[in-house]
Design an enzyme around this catalytic site. Structure first.
Site, mmCIF file in Angstrom:
data_model
loop_
_atom_site.group_PDB
_atom_site.id
_atom_site.type_symbol
_atom_site.label_atom_id
_atom_site.label_comp_id
_atom_site.label_asym_id
_atom_site.label_seq_id
_atom_site.Cartn_x
_atom_site.Cartn_y
_atom_site.Cartn_z
ATOM 1 N N ASN A 71 -2.384 -25.341 -17.933
ATOM 2 C CA ASN A 71 -2.649 -26.390 -18.914
ATOM 3 C C ASN A 71 -2.607 -27.793 -18.299
ATOM 4 O OD1 ASN A 71 -3.226 -27.372 -21.421
ATOM 5 N ND2 ASN A 71 -1.275 -26.808 -22.370
ATOM 6 N N HIS A 156 5.162 -19.549 -34.410
ATOM 7 C CA HIS A 156 5.637 -20.938 -34.353
ATOM 8 C C HIS A 156 5.632 -21.566 -35.731
ATOM 9 C CE1 HIS A 156 4.688 -22.099 -29.894
ATOM 10 N NE2 HIS A 156 5.238 -20.904 -29.981
ATOM 11 N N ARG A 181 9.965 -18.982 -34.503
ATOM 12 C CA ARG A 181 10.474 -20.163 -33.806
ATOM 13 C C ARG A 181 10.444 -21.344 -34.775
ATOM 14 N NH1 ARG A 181 7.935 -23.566 -28.672
ATOM 15 N NH2 ARG A 181 6.889 -24.722 -30.311
ATOM 16 N N TYR A 193 7.613 -32.905 -29.803
ATOM 17 C CA TYR A 193 7.020 -31.650 -29.346
ATOM 18 C C TYR A 193 7.076 -30.560 -30.428
ATOM 19 C CZ TYR A 193 6.913 -27.005 -27.425
ATOM 20 O OH TYR A 193 6.609 -25.679 -27.235
ATOM 21 N N ASP A 251 13.120 -24.063 -29.242
ATOM 22 C CA ASP A 251 12.770 -24.505 -27.892
ATOM 23 C C ASP A 251 13.272 -25.929 -27.661
ATOM 24 O OD1 ASP A 251 11.601 -25.017 -25.459
ATOM 25 O OD2 ASP A 251 9.582 -24.410 -26.044
ATOM 26 N N HIS A 253 12.838 -27.449 -24.848
ATOM 27 C CA HIS A 253 11.784 -28.025 -23.999
ATOM 28 C C HIS A 253 12.326 -28.952 -22.910
ATOM 29 C CE1 HIS A 253 7.421 -28.758 -23.369
ATOM 30 N NE2 HIS A 253 7.361 -27.574 -23.925
ATOM 31 N N GLU A 277 15.843 -21.940 -26.118
ATOM 32 C CA GLU A 277 14.975 -21.913 -24.925
ATOM 33 C C GLU A 277 14.984 -23.236 -24.172
ATOM 34 O OE1 GLU A 277 10.937 -21.181 -26.092
ATOM 35 O OE2 GLU A 277 10.171 -21.904 -24.185
ATOM 36 N N GLU A 303 9.506 -20.530 -18.454
ATOM 37 C CA GLU A 303 8.048 -20.614 -18.649
ATOM 38 C C GLU A 303 7.387 -21.423 -17.540
ATOM 39 O OE1 GLU A 303 7.877 -22.341 -22.595
ATOM 40 O OE2 GLU A 303 7.275 -24.269 -21.774
ATOM 41 N N ARG A 324 11.235 -15.972 -19.254
ATOM 42 C CA ARG A 324 10.136 -16.541 -20.039
ATOM 43 C C ARG A 324 8.773 -16.604 -19.337
ATOM 44 N NH1 ARG A 324 8.486 -17.383 -24.382
ATOM 45 N NH2 ARG A 324 8.190 -19.609 -24.547
ATOM 46 N N HIS A 353 6.160 -15.974 -22.115
ATOM 47 C CA HIS A 353 5.497 -17.166 -22.659
ATOM 48 C C HIS A 353 4.133 -16.761 -23.223
ATOM 49 C CE1 HIS A 353 4.167 -21.560 -21.541
ATOM 50 N NE2 HIS A 353 4.753 -21.527 -22.714
ATOM 51 N N ASP A 357 -2.246 -21.794 -24.381
ATOM 52 C CA ASP A 357 -2.795 -22.043 -23.047
ATOM 53 C C ASP A 357 -2.698 -20.826 -22.123
ATOM 54 O OD1 ASP A 357 -0.206 -23.745 -23.612
ATOM 55 O OD2 ASP A 357 -0.013 -23.214 -21.496
ATOM 56 N N GLU A 380 6.101 -14.153 -27.218
ATOM 57 C CA GLU A 380 5.617 -15.305 -27.977
ATOM 58 C C GLU A 380 4.138 -15.084 -28.338
ATOM 59 O OE1 GLU A 380 5.656 -18.942 -25.739
ATOM 60 O OE2 GLU A 380 5.517 -20.191 -27.529
ATOM 61 N N TRP A 443 9.245 -34.068 -20.763
ATOM 62 C CA TRP A 443 8.521 -33.705 -21.997
ATOM 63 C C TRP A 443 8.807 -32.249 -22.343
ATOM 64 C CZ3 TRP A 443 4.526 -30.142 -23.092
ATOM 65 C CH2 TRP A 443 4.065 -30.209 -24.437
HETATM 66 O O1 KDG Z 1 1.339 -25.968 -21.628
HETATM 67 C C1 KDG Z 1 2.636 -26.206 -22.056
HETATM 68 C C2 KDG Z 1 2.957 -25.273 -23.187
HETATM 69 O O2 KDG Z 1 2.620 -23.981 -22.813
HETATM 70 C C3 KDG Z 1 4.405 -25.338 -23.575
HETATM 71 O O3 KDG Z 1 4.732 -26.635 -23.944
HETATM 72 C C4 KDG Z 1 4.642 -24.380 -24.727
HETATM 73 O O4 KDG Z 1 7.010 -24.588 -24.464
HETATM 74 C C5 KDG Z 1 6.074 -23.963 -24.879
HETATM 75 C C6 KDG Z 1 6.325 -22.679 -25.538
HETATM 76 O O5 KDG Z 1 7.479 -22.284 -25.574
HETATM 77 O O6 KDG Z 1 5.361 -22.064 -26.004
HETATM 78 MG MG MG Z 2 8.764 -23.317 -24.323
#
Ligand code: KDG
Ligand code: MG
Length: 443
Positions: A71, A156, A181, A193, A251, A253, A277, A303, A324, A353, A357, A380, A443
């Site tokens: 991605n 999600h 999630r 996010y 998540d 993140h 996560e 991930e 992940r 994951h 993407d 997921e 991020w």
């Molecule tokens: O490309 C980045 C995403 O795949 C990511 O931000 C998604 O964290 C993510 C998730 O748990 O699906």
């Molecule tokens: Mg994630």
């Protein structure tokens, strides 16, 4: 490689500029020439979002697909494949999956990393697709056969506030999800996010994909103290509304320090999460020691990891509960199965994951692998947009909270070139995060 959508092939002995390729590996001894790879195409298309796909064809005309989507950095993998991998594949026996994996991993000298491992993954999955088609079996049969009837998948749900979040959870339950999630807006933060309904910097909705088509990344805001105050109240409300049984995930993140992550894990214990996560940035495996000492909330990470080496400390010291990585970024079926087997020694389970993407080819590979392995945990499933399914014709199914493979030989996915031609590549970037004082944050 071309990008509109791309089909770039290499015939034996030529590269994309029609110059002689310096080294064309001889067909290894014992190869039946019918299974020699004679064509390798790097396909770039953008049906709702960008995807990079590798298509290999054998002399006998058997076709295999592999996902190489990274991605926001798609063209780097497309070039790695087209310029440095496709020429090496010509004439190789498609049956020699492990040897090809080792050849690509070791011959690069520069090991690991998402670009290299996504490229290797694409070749690996395409070869498994071919092998299973030659065997006349769905891929999971070659991987040892099904260990379960479908794989549990989580969806999600998200909302800017609690009413919107509750609607989203109910909607996902109606779609058939049994594990969900939960991400929400944070008071005082404008864009966060994982919130589907929030408006983006480009004015479009965020529903399927955080990477936005624009020349520069969008900027989101972050305030960890506000997040830590708010999230436990969200899970308390969700448990009160939906009861104790629904498996809930969240998540983080990569945004917390170890001590902040420990605090959040502890605060969420009463709400019995399936997992928390990516609590801390993944590079620092040692950070998980501190988190682990303070909380019994199960932890999922990886991930952004690409190889078994990235998990060494986390697995051997049992610092996580779920692995992940997706097939697409961890060296394919061969690479990820090795990680899952290693994790199984320590009672750690899979949690691959599966955002949009990861293409339908990557998701299909995950379904076959998840059906076969003994230590499957959860998958997921973010659901691709309708346009994506116009290009990738899939046969997997989702019902009763579980994904399942069809009986089609191989992966059970076909690539529609005509449909792909309508969706040319468009540059898109994942967002970046800034703290309220303007400084950059993970991020
Ligand atoms: O490309 C980045 C995403 O795949 C990511 O931000 C998604 O964290 C993510 C998730 O748990 O699906
Ligand atoms: Mg994630």
């Amino acid at each position: 490689m071309s990008t509109n959508p791309s089909t770039a092939s290499a015939d034996p002995g030529t590269n994309r500029d029609d110059h002689p390729v310096p080294v064309v590996p001889a067909t290894p001894a014992g190869t039946s020439s019918g299974t020699a790879i004679v064509k390798a195409e790097v396909l770039v298309t953008s049906p709702d979002r960008n995807f990079v796909t590798l298509r290999l064809t054998t002399a006998d005309g058997v076709v295999g697909l592999g996902d190489a989507t990274l991605n926001g950095r798609e063209l780097a993998v497309a070039s790695y494949l087209q310029d440095h991998v496709v020429p090496l594949l010509m004439g190789r026996d498609a049956h020699r999956i492990e040897d090809t994996w080792q050849f690509l991993y070791r011959s690069a000298y520069w090991r690991r990393g998402p670009v290299t491992m996504a490229a290797i993954a694409a070749v690996d999955v395409a070869l498994w697709d071919i092998k299973a088609k030659l065997a006349g079996m769905p891929l999971y049969q070659l991987l040892g056969g099904a260990s379960r009837t479908g794989i549990m998948a989580y969806g999600h749900a998200s909302g800017r506030d609690l009413p919107e979040l509750f609607d989203s959870i109910r909607h996902h339950q109606e779609l058939g999800f049994r594990s969900i999630r939960v991400q929400t807006g944070i008071p005082g933060i404008d864009k966060v996010y994982g919130i589907a309904a929030q408006h983006t910097n480009t004015g479009s909705r965020y529903d399927y994909e955080p990477a936005q088509r624009a020349p520069l990344p969008a900027e989101e805001d972050w305030d960890t103290r506000a997040y830590l105050r708010h999230i436990p109240t969200v899970f308390e409300a969700v448990r009160n509304e939906f009861g104790p049984e629904l498996p809930l995930l969240h998540d983080g993140h990569h945004r917390m320090t170890p001590i902040q992550a420990a605090k959040l894990g502890k605060a969420l214990e009463p709400y019995d999460l399936f997992w928390l996560e990516d609590v801390t940035p993944a590079e620092n495996q040692d950070a998980l020691r501190l988190v682990r000492q303070h909380t019994t909330t199960p932890l999922a990470i990886g991930e952004v990891f690409n190889t078994i080496w990235d998990y060494k400390t986390l697995i051997e010291e049992q610092l996580i509960d779920y692995v992940r990585s997706p097939v697409t970024h961890a060296g394919g079926i061969t690479g990820l199965k090795r990680i899952f087997d290693y994790a199984s020694v320590y009672q750690i389970k899979s949690g691959a994951h599966g955002p949009t993407d990861v293409s339908p080819v990557g998701l299909a590979a995950a379904i076959h692998l998840g059906l076969a392995i003994p230590n499957f945990g959860i998958q997921e499933y973010m659901q691709h947009a309708p346009a994506t399914h116009e290009v990738f014709r899939t046969t997997y199914s989702f019902a009763g909270g579980r994904l399942d493979a069809s009986d089609a030989p191989g992966l059970g996915v076909e690539y529609d070139d005509e449909a792909a031609a309508a969706f040319p590549y468009e540059a898109a970037y994942l967002p970046v995060n800034r703290l309220l004082d303007g400084s950059m944050h993970d991020w």
